[in-house]
Design a protein around this motif. Structure first.
Motif, PDB file in Angstrom:
ATOM      1  N   UNK A  31       0.832  -1.204   0.000  1.00 14.90           N
ATOM      2  CA  UNK A  31       0.000   0.000   0.000  1.00 14.90           C
ATOM      3  C   UNK A  31       0.871   1.261   0.000  1.00 14.90           C
ATOM      4  N   UNK A  32       1.904   1.273   0.828  1.00 15.27           N
ATOM      5  CA  UNK A  32       2.775   2.448   0.936  1.00 15.27           C
ATOM      6  C   UNK A  32       3.522   2.710  -0.365  1.00 15.27           C
ATOM      7  N   UNK A  33       3.913   1.646  -1.067  1.00  9.89           N
ATOM      8  CA  UNK A  33       4.651   1.790  -2.325  1.00  9.89           C
ATOM      9  C   UNK A  33       3.745   1.876  -3.546  1.00  9.89           C
ATOM     10  N   UNK A  34       2.444   1.685  -3.334  1.00  5.50           N
ATOM     11  CA  UNK A  34       1.472   1.685  -4.440  1.00  5.50           C
ATOM     12  C   UNK A  34       1.831   0.643  -5.503  1.00  5.50           C
ATOM     13  N   UNK A  35       2.175  -0.544  -5.027  1.00  7.78           N
ATOM     14  CA  UNK A  35       2.469  -1.663  -5.920  1.00  7.78           C
ATOM     15  C   UNK A  35       1.633  -2.858  -5.475  1.00  7.78           C
ATOM     16  N   UNK A  36       1.630  -3.895  -6.286  1.00  3.55           N
ATOM     17  CA  UNK A  36       0.830  -5.081  -5.969  1.00  3.55           C
ATOM     18  C   UNK A  36       1.460  -5.892  -4.837  1.00  3.55           C
ATOM     19  N   UNK A  37       0.617  -6.680  -4.202  1.00  7.96           N
ATOM     20  CA  UNK A  37       1.096  -7.582  -3.156  1.00  7.96           C
ATOM     21  C   UNK A  37       2.098  -8.576  -3.740  1.00  7.96           C
ATOM     22  N   UNK A  38       1.892  -8.995  -4.982  1.00  3.48           N
ATOM     23  CA  UNK A  38       2.813  -9.942  -5.623  1.00  3.48           C
ATOM     24  C   UNK A  38       4.201  -9.325  -5.787  1.00  3.48           C
TER      25      UNK A  38
END
Length: 152
Positions: free
Chosen positions: A59-66
Motif C-alpha cells: 500500500x505504501x509503495x502503491x504496488x501489488x502484493x505480488x
C-alpha cells in the motif's frame, strides 16, 4: 517583501541547488549497494515504520502484493529482513529489519556523510557556525521541539 521572506526564498533556492549538486552522490549510493531501489524502499519502510505487514508495504509503495512478495522473499533470503507472526493474529506476518538490513541502510547514508565531510572543511568558521545553527533549527522544527525565537 521582508528580509525574512527574501531569506526564506534564498534558502529554498540554495537547497534546490545543493540537491542538484549532490545528485551524483545519491546515484553513487544506490549504484554501490547490492540492493535494488525497490528493495531499499522496502527496507526503509520496514526500518522506520516497523512493524509492518507486506500488505502495508505494498500500500505504501502503491504496488501489488505480488511485487512486494517477491521483494520481501529476496530480502529475507539475503538476511536483510525477517518475518514474524503477529502476536494478535498468527496468520499475519510482520516484517522487521535484521542487523544486516539496518547496516545496508546505514552504509547508503554513510556515503552521503562522507561527502559532507569533504565539503565542510572548505567552509569558513562563520559558515560552519551558521550551518550548525541552521541545521539545529531544522532538526528542532522537524522533531516538533519547542524553542528558539523567530526574528523579523
Amino acid at each position: 517583501m521582508s528580509n525574512r521572506d527574501e531569506d526564506v526564498r534564498e534558502v529554498e533556492a540554495l537547497s534546490c541547488r545543493l540537491q542538484e549538486a549532490f545528485a551524483h552522490v545519491r546515484v553513487d549510493e544506490v549504484v554501490a549497494t547490492e540492493l535494488s531501489v525497490q528493495q531499499l524502499k522496502v527496507l526503509m519502510l520496514v526500518q522506520y515504520r516497523a512493524p509492518m505487514t507486506a500488505h502495508a508495504v505494498a500500500d505504501a509503495l502503491c504496488v501489488s502484493a505480488a511485487t512486494v512478495s517477491g521483494l520481501v522473499s529476496r530480502l529475507v533470503a539475503g538476511g536483510f529482513l525477517v518475518q514474524e507472526p503477529a502476536p494478535d493474529d498468527r496468520r499475519a506476518l510482520l516484517l522487521r529489519t535484521t542487523a544486516a538490513g539496518s547496516e545496508a541502510l546505514e552504509d547508503v547514508a554513510a556515503m552521503q556523510l562522507r561527502h559532507w565531510r569533504d565539503v565542510v572543511p572548505g567552509l569558513t568558521d562563520a559558515e560552519v557556525a551558521g550551518l550548525r545553527l541552521g541545521l539545529a533549527g531544522i532538526e528542532r522544527v522537524m522533531r516538533g521541539t519547542p524553542g528558539g525565537t523567530r526574528e523579523g
